[in-house]
Design an enzyme around this catalytic site. Sequence first.
Site, PDB file in Angstrom:
ATOM      1  N   PHE A  91     -32.331 -30.250  -8.858  1.00 55.97           N
ATOM      2  CA  PHE A  91     -32.112 -31.881  -8.831  1.00 55.97           C
ATOM      3  C   PHE A  91     -33.407 -32.273  -8.427  1.00 55.97           C
ATOM      4  CE2 PHE A  91     -31.314 -29.771  -4.620  1.00 55.97           C
ATOM      5  CZ  PHE A  91     -32.356 -30.634  -3.811  1.00 55.97           C
ATOM      6  N   HIS A 147     -32.785 -20.657   2.956  1.00 59.74           N
ATOM      7  CA  HIS A 147     -33.552 -21.536   1.879  1.00 59.74           C
ATOM      8  C   HIS A 147     -32.667 -22.634   1.270  1.00 59.74           C
ATOM      9  CE1 HIS A 147     -30.253 -20.531  -0.828  1.00 59.74           C
ATOM     10  NE2 HIS A 147     -30.549 -20.712  -1.981  1.00 59.74           N
ATOM     11  N   GLY A 198     -26.437 -23.199   1.437  1.00 57.88           N
ATOM     12  CA  GLY A 198     -25.615 -22.048   0.800  1.00 57.88           C
ATOM     13  C   GLY A 198     -24.335 -22.704   0.591  1.00 57.88           C
TER      14      GLY A 198
END
Lengths: 491, 136
Positions: free
Chosen positions: A215, A414, A417
Amino acid sequence: MTDTTRQRGYEGPLERVDDCTWRIPKASRPGMLVDGLIFADERLLPLVKSDRAAEQVANVAFLPGIQKASLAMPDIHWGYGFCIGGVCATDPAAGGVVSPGGVGYDINCGVRLVRTNLMLDDAKPVIKQLVNQLIRDVPVGVGQGGRYVYSPDELRGMMQRGVPWLADRGLATPDDVACAEAEGCIADAVPGLVSDRALARGSDQCGTVGAGNHFIEVQVVDRIADEKAAAAFGLRAGLVCVLIHSGSRGLGYQVCDDALRALRDAPAKYGISLPDRQLVCAPVGSPEGRHYLGAMRAAANYAFCNRQLLMWQVREVFARIFGRSWESLGMTLLYDVAHNIAKFETHGVDGGQKEVCVHRKGATRAFPAGHPDVPERYRETGQPVIIPGDMGRASWVLAGGPRSLERSFGTTCHGAGRCLSRTAATKAAQGRNIAHELEQAGVIARCKSREGLAEEQPAAYKDVDVVVDVVHRAGLSTKVARLRPLGVIKG
Amino acid sequence: MYDIFEHTADLGIRFSATTLEQAMADAGRGLFAVIAGDLGQIRPVAEEAFVVAGTDPTWLLFDWVSELHAAFELRRMLFATFTVECDATGLRATARGERYDPARHTLAHEIKAITQHELDLRRTAEGWEGRFIVDI
């Protein structure tokens, strides 16, 4: 055949180490060479157990040469081979392997955060216009090509030199180069090892978002958690930023696919026994291992260039909407980080220093203050870490934490999740208008596919505030600033 | 017969048929159902021939659906029907469909690759059943 039409959970052992670490003991399964360690707290534990990711953490512990532990971050969820959120370091001197599955198909999938000098009140009146222009001008969606089309020779030049190659063509500034992990170029790439099919897939995809969870999001800083670090990162409450999430597109996917094919017989050749064929691997120093690493680094450099060209197009859209140059809008890169990559790094193991091959599969490098690989401008603070959450709630900027080197080979989470499968999210979206719901909550969302918004709706993700809280408490990275979404485009 | 099964981040395709040929055809239909959503929007106006060599059924499945995926990635071909013949050397197939046209087709998912995670194809009492997971 085992029935996997419905997800089953993890039923193996998980022992509490401390309030944010859980262990899968190596004694629990014959063949595990080290423990599995999962960073999570009591709030996240039910989600950790809800799918088969923990089983994958145990599977990775079978890889020859693995050091210390098979690790997973709190954004852990079921992947293929490795779990998403997985970290594994192998020692080449101890027969350590490199596994393409430990990087994933989307080599150097990652994020970059772009600052502006605009405040919320500047962006609010034009946010709809801005998002509409972004989805018109920036290529996004399934198999979407873009305006930058490169010949095989040009692609090879790009893959050798990374973002500096774009700087030579007026598509990146010296500051853009300085603010990317590895300065936008992983050394020792061998573009000649990238197949013709990969080159064909990548010819018109540099500078395109893609689909899935990728995105571009316009955000505003809504809370500062660490004033000093935020000032070092150029962030303050109310500031408008842009977060870009994409990777190496078809070129990188094909490099991984080619490597898995080439490695098909490697486990038998090198006497390696694996619990999942997607973990296929070869010793780091073997011809097969060296071949993969050379091609993987080339694809990683393509990914840095992809995010650079995306940022370049975002700058053009902002300039058009606000009627000023992007330079006068202060559109500078805060940082660009990879979250799917394998890199050689020196880490402390067994009381000494070792060069190990660190696989990060949905995990972010998070080097602490003082580390020589952190750009000088951020060295007193720690490496900026950018954590996308979901399109309805929040994202975070963190700084590399004091315990990251000791606990996780300098790594943190990161993202948030996933907590819902794509099919479950689609089911949950039936009869609802997700775009309208988001607009009611103050987020303008534009998506190219009918499935995109349903599968990527906020409820499909864990609460990023909880995930970030765990890595903060574990000392892997520390909270700097929370950002909330204003508008998003997706594929 | 195929269906899509749950995976947290990605999607799985499971299929079963009385013959290996039909199983391979169903695997192809499942793949394009993930890419395009509705197979009904794909008209059988063009065809492509595929030859895939291999003796192990599971790897044959993997290589077959990987070639179909490449046909979309490289040539933007969408297929909905397949005629498949299998022998001791591998698979020969004719796939029918058409080139992706943004004015007429909607696409559902970008498949990055066919994964080998839980990849399987095996003989059963009723015929054949198999599965593969695609990376989204």
